[in-house]
Scaffold this active site. Structure first.
Site, mmCIF file in Angstrom:
data_model
loop_
_atom_site.group_PDB
_atom_site.id
_atom_site.type_symbol
_atom_site.label_atom_id
_atom_site.label_comp_id
_atom_site.label_asym_id
_atom_site.label_seq_id
_atom_site.Cartn_x
_atom_site.Cartn_y
_atom_site.Cartn_z
ATOM 1 N N GLN A 72 0.827 -1.210 0.000
ATOM 2 C CA GLN A 72 0.000 0.000 0.000
ATOM 3 C C GLN A 72 0.866 1.267 0.000
ATOM 4 O O GLN A 72 0.453 2.311 0.496
ATOM 5 C CB GLN A 72 -0.960 -0.008 1.196
ATOM 6 N N SER A 73 2.048 1.166 -0.575
ATOM 7 C CA SER A 73 2.984 2.289 -0.596
ATOM 8 C C SER A 73 2.456 3.463 -1.428
ATOM 9 O O SER A 73 2.199 3.331 -2.627
ATOM 10 C CB SER A 73 4.314 1.823 -1.175
#
Length: 325
Positions: A72-73
C-alpha cells in the site's frame, strides 16, 4: 543550490486554517498544509521528491525506474504515476505475496502501468540491486529511486517545500510555532529540517514516528542525521548537526507499521467530521493522532500556531476499509 526539477504536481499546495478544529482546541490556532492536493494520481508528499528524481533520470538518459515499498505504498503509487507522465518504464518491488484482489494503492499502481514484483518479507528495497541487474541484462538503463525516495536528492523536495511555505506564511502574515508530520523513511524529515535552517524559519519540527523499524542496523534517527550532514555540506548551511536534531516523537508507533488502532481511526474521523479532509490510516492518521494528543494534553505552548503537514495517502483507506468501519 538545489537540483533541477521535472514538473509533476500542483504547487504551491494550499495552506489553510482548520477553523472548526481551532474552536475545539481554543488554546491553539490550527492550520494544514495540503500536500494531499499535490496532483499526480491523488497526490501526496512524494511528488515533491519525484520531481528531482525524474529530472535526473531523464537528464542522464535512463529509460526505466525501479523502487520499493509495502503493497500500500503511496511512494510507489506516485512513482508509477510520475513514470507514466515522463514516459519511463516503472518496476515496483512490493513486500508480501501477490493478493487475490488488488485494492487501494496497489490497484492504482497496477492501473498506472507499473510492473509489480512481490518480494515477500522484503518491503524496504532489499532486492533492488538484484532486480536492477536482471533488467540491465535486457539492456534497460535502470535508475533506482531509494525506499521512500529518501536520499539527499529526494530530501531536496522538502527543502524546496519550506521555501514555498515561507512565502505563503509571509503572504498571509503568519508565523508557525510547530509543524507536525509523519516520518517513516526520513527524507521528508531531513528536507524540512534542512529547509528550516537554510531559509531561517523559526519553527519547531514535530516528526511523528510511523515505523519502529530502521534500516538493518541503522535507526531512522541515524539515517536522518546522515542526510542532514550530507545536505549541510551541499547547501552551505553553517550548523553542526547532531542526533538531537533528528529526534522523532515515538510511542504512537508501538503497534507497528501499518497496524490500524483506535488512535488512527479516531484521528481520521475527527478531521473528516470537523473539516471534511481525509487522512490515511498508516501515515497521516497516525501523525494527526500524535498532534491531537499533544493538543488535548496541552503539551504545546498556549496560543501557538500549529501546522499539520498532510502528506496524502487517501487510497489506502479503501484497503483498510474493514478496520475503519
Amino acid at each position: 543550490m538545489l537540483s533541477k526539477k521535472y514538473p509533476l504536481g500542483f504547487f504551491p499546495t494550499p495552506l489553510e486554517k482548520m477553523e472548526n478544529l481551532s474552536k475545539k482546541y481554543p488554546h491553539y490556532s490550527l492550520f494544514i498544509k495540503r500536500d494531499d492536493n499535490s496532483g499526480l494520481a491523488s497526490g501526496g508528499n512524494k511528488v515533491r521528491k519525484l520531481q528531482f528524481f525524474i529530472y535526473e533520470a531523464l537528464d542522464k538518459g535512463y529509460d526505466t525506474i525501479i523502487t520499493a515499498g509495502a503493497q500500500q505504498s503511496n511512494h510507489c503509487r506516485q512513482t508509477a504515476a510520475a513514470c507514466a507522465k515522463a514516459g519511463l518504464e516503472c518496476h515496483l518491488l512490493l513486500g508480501g505475496n501477490k493478493p487475490e484482489n488488488y485494492t487501494g494503492n496497489l490497484l492504482l499502481s497496477h492501473l498506472l502501468g507499473a510492473t509489480i514484483h512481490f518480494t515477500g518479507e522484503n518491503r524496504k528495497g532489499e532486492d533492488l540491486l538484484s532486480i536492477k541487474q536482471k533488467l540491465e541484462v535486457k539492456n534497460k538503463k535502470v535508475y533506482v529511486v531509494p525506499y521512500g525516495g529518501s536520499n539527499l536528492l529526494g530530501a531536496y523536495g522538502f527543502v524546496d517545500a519550506v521555501k514555498e511555505l515561507k512565502k505563503q506564511l509571509s503572504d498571509m502574515n503568519l508565523k508557525m510555532d510547530y509543524i507536525f508530520f509523519a516520518s517513516s523513511s526520513g527524507g521528508t524529515q531531513a528536507g524540512l529540517k534542512l529547509g528550516v535552517d537554510l531559509f531561517g524559519l523559526d519553527v519547531k519540527l514535530m516528526p511523528i514516528s510511523i515505523d519502529k523499524l530502521g534500516y538493518g542496523d541503522v535507526t531512522l534517527d541515524e539515517a536522518v542525521l546522515e542526510l542532514l550532514l550530507e545536505g549541510q555540506k551541499t547547501l552551505g548551511i553553517e550548523k553542526a548537526y547532531t542526533v538531537e536534531d533528528t529526534t522523532l516523537i515515538r510511542g504512537y508507533d508501538s503497534e507497528g507499521y501499518g497496524v490500524v488502532t483506535s488512535n488512527e481511526k479516531n484521528a481520521i474521523k475527527e478531521l473528516a467530521h470537523s473539516e471534511g479532509i481525509l487522512l490515511d490510516p498508516v501515515y497521516s492518521g497516525r501523525a494527526f493522532y500524535g498532534m491531537l494528543d499533544h493538543l488535548k494534553n496541552k503539551k504545546l505552548k498556549n496560543n501557538s500556531n500549529v501546522l499539520f503537514w498532510h502528506t496524502g495517502g487517501l487510497p489506502a483507506n479503501f484497503y483498510y476499509s474493514k478496520e475503519l468501519v
